[in-house]
Every structure is written in C-alpha cells, then in structure tokens.
Design an enzyme around this catalytic site. Structure first.
Site, mmCIF file in Angstrom:
data_model
loop_
_atom_site.group_PDB
_atom_site.id
_atom_site.type_symbol
_atom_site.label_atom_id
_atom_site.label_comp_id
_atom_site.label_asym_id
_atom_site.label_seq_id
_atom_site.Cartn_x
_atom_site.Cartn_y
_atom_site.Cartn_z
ATOM 1 N N HIS A 73 -5.305 0.268 -2.927
ATOM 2 C CA HIS A 73 -6.234 0.154 -4.028
ATOM 3 C C HIS A 73 -6.108 1.371 -4.934
ATOM 4 C CE1 HIS A 73 -8.478 2.330 -0.916
ATOM 5 N NE2 HIS A 73 -9.288 2.803 -1.841
ATOM 6 N N GLY A 89 -11.027 -1.541 -7.992
ATOM 7 C CA GLY A 89 -11.829 -0.823 -8.976
ATOM 8 C C GLY A 89 -11.376 -0.999 -10.409
ATOM 9 N N HIS A 100 0.810 -1.213 0.000
ATOM 10 C CA HIS A 100 0.000 0.000 0.000
ATOM 11 C C HIS A 100 0.842 1.260 0.000
ATOM 12 C CE1 HIS A 100 -3.238 -2.790 0.697
ATOM 13 N NE2 HIS A 100 -2.634 -3.224 1.791
ATOM 14 N N MET A 130 -11.949 -8.927 -8.205
ATOM 15 C CA MET A 130 -12.569 -9.803 -7.222
ATOM 16 C C MET A 130 -14.075 -9.871 -7.418
ATOM 17 S SD MET A 130 -12.208 -9.941 -3.059
ATOM 18 C CE MET A 130 -12.923 -8.330 -2.768
ATOM 19 N N SER A 131 -14.782 -8.804 -7.061
ATOM 20 C CA SER A 131 -16.250 -8.837 -7.057
ATOM 21 C C SER A 131 -16.822 -9.268 -8.402
ATOM 22 C CB SER A 131 -16.807 -7.469 -6.662
ATOM 23 O OG SER A 131 -16.361 -7.093 -5.380
#
Length: 216
Positions: free
Chosen positions: A144, A178, A124, A198-199
């Site tokens: 992210h 995203g 990060h 992922m999602s």
C-alpha cells in the site's frame, strides 16, 4: 466505454458496517464506469462467490465498457458449463497462488491463460513485481502506498516504492492504499497507470461523482 484509470475494489463487509446495500452499491459503481471492478470477497466459498459473480457480471454487462475482474477464484473462468462461460476474461490473483498454479499445475495454467484477456496480481515489493511479470501478468496492483485504515498499524510504502516498481517492469502498475482525489496526481506523476480505491467506493452516495473527482 470506460475512460477512467480508477479500479474499484469491492468489500461487502464495509457496506454492511455502514448500512449500505451491497448489490445496489455495486450497480451504482458499474454505472459510474471505472476502469474495472475487482470482486474481492475473500470470505466467500467458491459456491457463494460463483452466485455473487453471476449477479455482478450481469450488472457489468448492462453497462457498455464495464469490466469485471474475478478475484482469486480462477476456477470460474475454467468452468465451461456455467452461465458465466465466455463472459469472464479478467482475473486478479494473490501472487503466491498464481506462482503455485504456474509451477505445479502448468496444464491448467496454460488453459487459463488461453481464456484470459487480462491477468493481474498484488505486489508488495520490486521482487514481487518482477515475478508477476514473469508469470504472465498483464498488470499489477502495488501497495500500500499511503497510510490507510484498511492497513492499520502498517506504514505506507510511499511514492518512492511505487516509482521503483514502475521502473522494474514493463506492464501497467496500479497503486492502492490511501488513494484520494488529492493525491492521485502524485501517484500518476510517479509512473502509475492509475489507482485502486475500495472503502470510498463502497460507502459513497454517488460513485459517479467519486470517479469523476479522480479525473485527470
């Protein structure tokens, strides 16, 4: 063989919330031939994870070039007596846990590295990235990048952050957070070797079509 630069990260809870059968979805994801599948199920015990990894590993072995990356539970790779022995050779670790292993359990860390083909960590910051490379990582996941529902309330770090991370290390960097077919080329153009999703991979009807939508 997998030719994609997209890594799919699992999330069983997302599947359950959307009425998707997890193992059936993972089978479809494996057949879509992403670069790899990270089995990231943080809520499981070691025993539960071992059982799940056995099932997912079998799915991946049935698809030529499909690669399973174990998340967190490095113990599975050191367990010579299990059915997973000599099958698992990719691992992704939380950076803090990898550093702890490196500093405090050097013999176990050395034995682990002998068995691994690939080792990654989530980063990060630029400092995280440099540390991951020092600890022997062969790739990192940086994020992210964009705003995402998975990190509600936390602003994405942006493409400048991604570019800084890429320039700070000599190992491949994969972006997360995203990432969509609409912005993947911006990610690539800022030096990333690929990206993680992922999602979208957990709830889509056709993982194959999804992976293809990210093609260069």
């Amino acid at each position: 063989m997998a030719t994609s630069d997209i890594i799919c990260v699992t999330n069983k809870s997302i599947c359950e919330k959307n009425g998707v059968l997890f193992l059936e979805q993972i089978k479809k994801v494996a057949e879509a031939r992403p670069l790899a599948i990270v089995l990231r199920e943080k809520n499981l015990s070691l025993e539960e994870y071992r059982e799940l990894a056995g099932k997912v590993s079998k799915m991946c072995r049935e698809v030529e070039g499909s690669r399973l990356i174990i998340h967190n539970f490095y113990e599975l790779i050191l367990e010579d007596e299990t059915d997973l022995a000599n099958v698992l050779s990719y691992l992704h670790m939380p950076l803090w846990k990898l550093e702890e292993l490196y500093n405090n359990q050097s013999d176990e860390y050395a034995r682990l590295r002998e068995k691994l083909v690939g080792l990654g960590a989530s980063c990060h910051s630029v400092e995280d990235a440099k540390l991951a490379e020092k600890l022997g990582c062969t790739y990192i996941i940086a994020g992210h990048i964009y705003n995402t529902d998975c990190k509600k309330g936390l602003e994405g770090r942006g493409l400048g952050f991604l570019r800084d991370v890429v320039e700070a290390v000599s190992i491949p960097v994969y972006a997360i957070g995203g990432i969509t077919p609409e912005n993947i080329n911006d990610v690539r153009n800022n030096g990333a070797s690929g990206a993680c999703i992922m999602s979208s991979s957990m709830i889509c009807k056709s993982p194959k079509d999804l992976i293809m939508s990210f093609e260069k």
